[in-house]
Enzyme design. Structure first.
Site, mmCIF file in Angstrom:
data_model
loop_
_atom_site.group_PDB
_atom_site.id
_atom_site.type_symbol
_atom_site.label_atom_id
_atom_site.label_comp_id
_atom_site.label_asym_id
_atom_site.label_seq_id
_atom_site.Cartn_x
_atom_site.Cartn_y
_atom_site.Cartn_z
ATOM 1 N N HIS A 207 10.452 38.013 36.505
ATOM 2 C CA HIS A 207 11.012 37.019 37.423
ATOM 3 C C HIS A 207 12.537 37.157 37.496
ATOM 4 C CE1 HIS A 207 12.137 34.756 33.813
ATOM 5 N NE2 HIS A 207 10.896 34.854 33.394
HETATM 6 P P1 TYD Z 1 7.200 32.298 31.526
HETATM 7 O O1 TYD Z 1 8.313 32.042 32.499
HETATM 8 O O2 TYD Z 1 5.989 32.997 32.021
HETATM 9 O O3 TYD Z 1 7.762 33.060 30.253
HETATM 10 P P2 TYD Z 1 8.430 34.519 30.173
HETATM 11 O O4 TYD Z 1 9.376 34.624 31.314
HETATM 12 O O5 TYD Z 1 9.141 34.523 28.871
HETATM 13 O O6 TYD Z 1 7.359 35.532 30.210
HETATM 14 O O7 TYD Z 1 6.813 30.895 30.894
HETATM 15 C C1 TYD Z 1 5.610 30.710 30.173
HETATM 16 C C2 TYD Z 1 5.192 29.266 30.329
HETATM 17 O O8 TYD Z 1 6.124 28.408 29.665
HETATM 18 C C3 TYD Z 1 5.145 28.831 31.789
HETATM 19 O O9 TYD Z 1 4.006 27.995 31.945
HETATM 20 C C4 TYD Z 1 6.401 27.993 31.956
HETATM 21 C C5 TYD Z 1 6.609 27.429 30.569
HETATM 22 N N1 TYD Z 1 8.028 27.181 30.251
HETATM 23 C C6 TYD Z 1 8.438 25.886 30.021
HETATM 24 O O10 TYD Z 1 7.658 24.921 30.097
HETATM 25 N N2 TYD Z 1 9.747 25.662 29.707
HETATM 26 C C7 TYD Z 1 10.642 26.669 29.594
HETATM 27 O O11 TYD Z 1 11.833 26.426 29.289
HETATM 28 C C8 TYD Z 1 10.189 28.010 29.842
HETATM 29 C C9 TYD Z 1 11.145 29.163 29.738
HETATM 30 C C10 TYD Z 1 8.873 28.221 30.170
#
Ligand code: TYD
Length: 136
Positions: free
Chosen positions: A52
């Site tokens: 992302h």
């Molecule tokens: P995600 O963005 O997929 O993590 P990464 O980029 O590290 O692979 O996030 C995983 C899950 O966690 C998604 O459901 C969103 C949630 N999340 C939160 O609730 N709060 C946060 O601060 C972050 C970064 C993610």
């Protein structure tokens, strides 16, 4: 418009003596004020994280323990950076695509973020990101 040239490795000062090492991040070291800290741990080695970009969030990514690789992409260029030192932080401005893979066993990925969590400021579709960059 930010490119991968606007990312950079920040050196985190440390104090090291026979009792071990202590690294410290004070506000002068960072290009933004921290609003949130989160970390990835217990990550399977074949896991793929990130995937992302952010409209608002600036980040610094640190390998607190172990190692992993961060791929940064600005729509035109792409670069892979290995992080394996707790005294090194990768600064990523807004509108840069990032992916994280090749986690070592026991790796801990710390993220310092300039914003609180807001799903609406994420760009999770690479094509949408690519087109947005083309319009910027
Ligand atoms: P995600 O963005 O997929 O993590 P990464 O980029 O590290 O692979 O996030 C995983 C899950 O966690 C998604 O459901 C969103 C949630 N999340 C939160 O609730 N709060 C946060 O601060 C972050 C970064 C993610």
């Amino acid at each position: 418009m930010y490119t991968i040239k606007d990312t950079n490795l920040i050196k985190i000062p440390k104090v090291h003596d026979e009792r071990g090492a202590l690294a410290v991040i004070e506000k002068e070291v960072l290009p933004f004020a921290i609003k949130r800290v989160y970390y990835l741990y217990d990550v399977p080695s074949d896991s793929f994280r990130g995937g992302h970009a952010h409209k608002e969030q600036e980040s610094v990514i640190i390998a607190l323990s172990g190692s992993f690789e961060v791929i940064i992409d600005d729509g035109s260029s792409r670069k892979r950076i290995m992080l394996n030192k707790p005294t090194q932080g990768l600064y990523i401005p807004t509108h840069i695509w990032r992916e994280i893979d090749n986690f070592s066993s026991g790796a801990v990925c710390l993220v310092l973020a300039s914003t609180t969590y807001d799903e609406t400021e994420y760009i999770r579709d690479y094509n949408a990101f690519y087109h947005l960059k083309g319009e910027m």
